[in-house]
Design a protein around this motif. Structure first.
Motif, PDB file in Angstrom:
ATOM      1  N   ALA A   1      56.693  31.523  69.485  1.00 61.28           N
ATOM      2  CA  ALA A   1      55.999  32.807  69.589  1.00 61.28           C
ATOM      3  C   ALA A   1      56.889  33.858  70.236  1.00 61.28           C
ATOM      4  N   ASP A   2      56.892  35.062  69.666  1.00 60.73           N
ATOM      5  CA  ASP A   2      57.627  36.213  70.181  1.00 60.73           C
ATOM      6  C   ASP A   2      59.135  35.973  70.229  1.00 60.73           C
ATOM      7  N   SER A   3      59.637  35.153  69.331  1.00 62.16           N
ATOM      8  CA  SER A   3      61.066  34.847  69.287  1.00 62.16           C
ATOM      9  C   SER A   3      61.772  35.707  68.251  1.00 62.16           C
ATOM     10  N   SER A   4      63.097  35.655  68.264  1.00 66.15           N
ATOM     11  CA  SER A   4      63.880  36.393  67.277  1.00 66.15           C
ATOM     12  C   SER A   4      63.688  35.819  65.883  1.00 66.15           C
ATOM     13  N   ALA A   5      63.459  34.506  65.806  1.00 68.61           N
ATOM     14  CA  ALA A   5      63.195  33.900  64.505  1.00 68.61           C
ATOM     15  C   ALA A   5      61.896  34.437  63.923  1.00 68.61           C
ATOM     16  N   GLU A   6      60.891  34.603  64.778  1.00 65.86           N
ATOM     17  CA  GLU A   6      59.621  35.169  64.315  1.00 65.86           C
ATOM     18  C   GLU A   6      59.835  36.602  63.827  1.00 65.86           C
ATOM     19  N   ALA A   7      60.641  37.368  64.552  1.00 67.08           N
ATOM     20  CA  ALA A   7      60.930  38.746  64.145  1.00 67.08           C
ATOM     21  C   ALA A   7      61.684  38.763  62.812  1.00 67.08           C
ATOM     22  N   ALA A   8      62.616  37.826  62.641  1.00 67.18           N
ATOM     23  CA  ALA A   8      63.376  37.757  61.390  1.00 67.18           C
ATOM     24  C   ALA A   8      62.476  37.410  60.213  1.00 67.18           C
ATOM     25  N   LEU A   9      61.508  36.547  60.446  1.00 68.12           N
ATOM     26  CA  LEU A   9      60.594  36.171  59.372  1.00 68.12           C
ATOM     27  C   LEU A   9      59.649  37.311  59.007  1.00 68.12           C
ATOM     28  N   LYS A  10      59.354  38.180  59.971  1.00 67.75           N
ATOM     29  CA  LYS A  10      58.530  39.353  59.662  1.00 67.75           C
ATOM     30  C   LYS A  10      59.245  40.267  58.673  1.00 67.75           C
ATOM     31  N   GLU A  11      60.587  40.213  58.705  1.00 64.05           N
ATOM     32  CA  GLU A  11      61.380  41.006  57.774  1.00 64.05           C
ATOM     33  C   GLU A  11      61.567  40.278  56.435  1.00 64.05           C
ATOM     34  N   ASN A  12      61.072  39.039  56.357  1.00 66.59           N
ATOM     35  CA  ASN A  12      61.180  38.252  55.132  1.00 66.59           C
ATOM     36  C   ASN A  12      59.792  37.760  54.717  1.00 66.59           C
ATOM     37  N   GLN A  13      58.859  38.700  54.615  1.00 66.97           N
ATOM     38  CA  GLN A  13      57.476  38.344  54.346  1.00 66.97           C
ATOM     39  C   GLN A  13      57.309  37.635  52.999  1.00 66.97           C
ATOM     40  N   ASP A  14      58.128  37.991  52.032  1.00 68.01           N
ATOM     41  CA  ASP A  14      58.047  37.326  50.726  1.00 68.01           C
ATOM     42  C   ASP A  14      58.310  35.832  50.869  1.00 68.01           C
ATOM     43  N   LEU A  15      59.251  35.497  51.746  1.00 71.78           N
ATOM     44  CA  LEU A  15      59.563  34.094  51.988  1.00 71.78           C
ATOM     45  C   LEU A  15      58.395  33.416  52.717  1.00 71.78           C
ATOM     46  N   VAL A  16      57.878  34.080  53.742  1.00 68.25           N
ATOM     47  CA  VAL A  16      56.757  33.523  54.521  1.00 68.25           C
ATOM     48  C   VAL A  16      55.562  33.246  53.615  1.00 68.25           C
ATOM     49  N   ASP A  17      55.338  34.130  52.659  1.00 67.04           N
ATOM     50  CA  ASP A  17      54.195  33.976  51.761  1.00 67.04           C
ATOM     51  C   ASP A  17      54.278  32.713  50.912  1.00 67.04           C
ATOM     52  N   THR A  18      55.466  32.149  50.792  1.00 70.28           N
ATOM     53  CA  THR A  18      55.605  30.917  50.005  1.00 70.28           C
ATOM     54  C   THR A  18      55.288  29.671  50.828  1.00 70.28           C
ATOM     55  N   PHE A  19      55.279  29.800  52.165  1.00 70.93           N
ATOM     56  CA  PHE A  19      55.022  28.637  53.013  1.00 70.93           C
ATOM     57  C   PHE A  19      53.604  28.115  52.787  1.00 70.93           C
ATOM     58  N   GLY A  20      53.452  26.819  52.896  1.00 74.30           N
ATOM     59  CA  GLY A  20      52.112  26.256  52.828  1.00 74.30           C
ATOM     60  C   GLY A  20      51.336  26.559  54.083  1.00 74.30           C
ATOM     61  N   ASP A  21      52.023  26.529  55.237  1.00 70.75           N
ATOM     62  CA  ASP A  21      51.410  26.858  56.523  1.00 70.75           C
ATOM     63  C   ASP A  21      52.497  27.413  57.432  1.00 70.75           C
ATOM     64  N   TYR A  22      52.139  28.391  58.234  1.00 72.84           N
ATOM     65  CA  TYR A  22      53.105  29.053  59.131  1.00 72.84           C
ATOM     66  C   TYR A  22      52.512  29.045  60.530  1.00 72.84           C
ATOM     67  N   LEU A  23      53.158  28.329  61.454  1.00 71.77           N
ATOM     68  CA  LEU A  23      52.623  28.099  62.786  1.00 71.77           C
ATOM     69  C   LEU A  23      53.548  28.655  63.868  1.00 71.77           C
ATOM     70  N   THR A  24      52.999  28.865  65.063  1.00 73.33           N
ATOM     71  CA  THR A  24      53.806  29.239  66.228  1.00 73.33           C
ATOM     72  C   THR A  24      53.645  28.182  67.309  1.00 73.33           C
ATOM     73  N   ALA A  25      54.705  27.993  68.081  1.00 71.32           N
ATOM     74  CA  ALA A  25      54.692  27.032  69.187  1.00 71.32           C
ATOM     75  C   ALA A  25      55.096  27.754  70.464  1.00 71.32           C
ATOM     76  N   ALA A  26      54.717  27.199  71.589  1.00 77.18           N
ATOM     77  CA  ALA A  26      55.042  27.818  72.881  1.00 77.18           C
ATOM     78  C   ALA A  26      56.537  27.757  73.170  1.00 77.18           C
TER      79      ALA A  26
END
Length: 266
Positions: free
Chosen positions: A148-173
């Motif tokens: 949560a709130d990581s740079s990887a999460e921010a990078a994925l926000k810029e790759n929403q098309d990719l995220v939309d292909t995931f079966g499930d997208y989760l956050t961890a502490a």
């Protein structure tokens, strides 16, 4: 009637004074020469940058750098573990002087006062060594986790098309938890920092691999409260001194087997 006007005037004056004294400004440059401590905020579950060692003590590459900087500035180092998604609150409250723990500058340039980047990093996907996932397209329909709130999460926000292909997208502490889930098979991939991923692969028992395709490239820096140029300048100058006398290279080699720092020598 005059008493009523006087009371209203006093109330307005009191509110104005309270607002002025409680407001946190970005003009505060923290140039107090009497400062004796240096409180560093870090995620204690982020090896090799900052974590709890086998002896129960805080350790890590970033913490070693911070220790050396504090000694050279004649300041008492205070290592303050923080919840990563509460880092801004910790900084704004004055509980910490800076965030120093694999802290990505990219995308946050205007939110903090930064040192120069001292290390380069990529955001990548980590999978189990025997996984059939070999490229980003193979993540379609898979379960992906990110801190949560990581740079990887921010990078994925810029790759929403990719995220939309995931079966499930989760956050961890934290990434330790995420990698445990990957090891157990609860998730199929973890999006995270390449430096941290490669450390786990090299040092830990979990058998993981990193996909060749990265999400983004970035630089690590030390982040201070916006406007805190006084302390930032002292830390920046000290890092440059450490680059010049070989201390950065020495600490980097101890942790990574080679010098991967990027601070320019004077």
């Amino acid at each position: 009637m005059k008493k009523r006007y006087l009371l209203i005037t006093l109330m307005i004056l009191l509110i104005s004074i309270t607002a002025c004294t409680s407001k946190k400004t970005t003009d505060d440059t923290y140039t107090d020469d009497e400062k004796t401590t240096f409180a560093v905020g870090f995620d204690q579950d982020f090896p090799p940058m900052g974590f709890i060692g086998e002896d129960g003590e805080f350790t890590g590459f970033d913490l070693n750098l911070a220790k050396e900087v504090a000694e050279r500035l004649d300041l008492e180092l205070i290592l303050q573990p923080i919840s990563w998604d509460a880092k801004d609150m910790e900084l704004e409250s004055g509980n910490i002087d800076c965030i120093w723990n694999g802290f990505t500058i990219t995308g946050r340039e205007e939110n903090y006062t930064w040192t120069d980047a001292y290390m380069a990093n990529d955001q990548v996907f980590v999978v189990k060594e025997d996984s059939e996932i070999e490229k980003k397209e193979d993540l379609a329909g898979k379960t992906v986790v990110v801190q949560a709130d990581s740079s990887a999460e921010a990078a994925l926000k810029e790759n929403q098309d990719l995220v939309d292909t995931f079966g499930d997208y989760l956050t961890a502490a934290d990434y330790n938890m995420a990698l445990m889930d990957l090891q157990s098979g609860a998730v199929d991939a973890v999006a995270m920092d390449s430096i941290v991923a490669n450390y786990h692969i090299e040092k830990k028992d979990g058998k993981f691999s990193v996909l060749d395709e990265s999400l983004s490239s970035e630089g690590y820096g030390v982040g201070f409260l916006l406007g805190n140029t006084g302390l930032r300048d002292k830390v920046q100058s000290t890092l440059e001194e450490m680059a010049e006398d070989g201390t950065l290279e020495k600490i980097s080699t101890e942790w990574f087997g080679k010098d991967i720092t990027t601070i320019n020598k004077k």
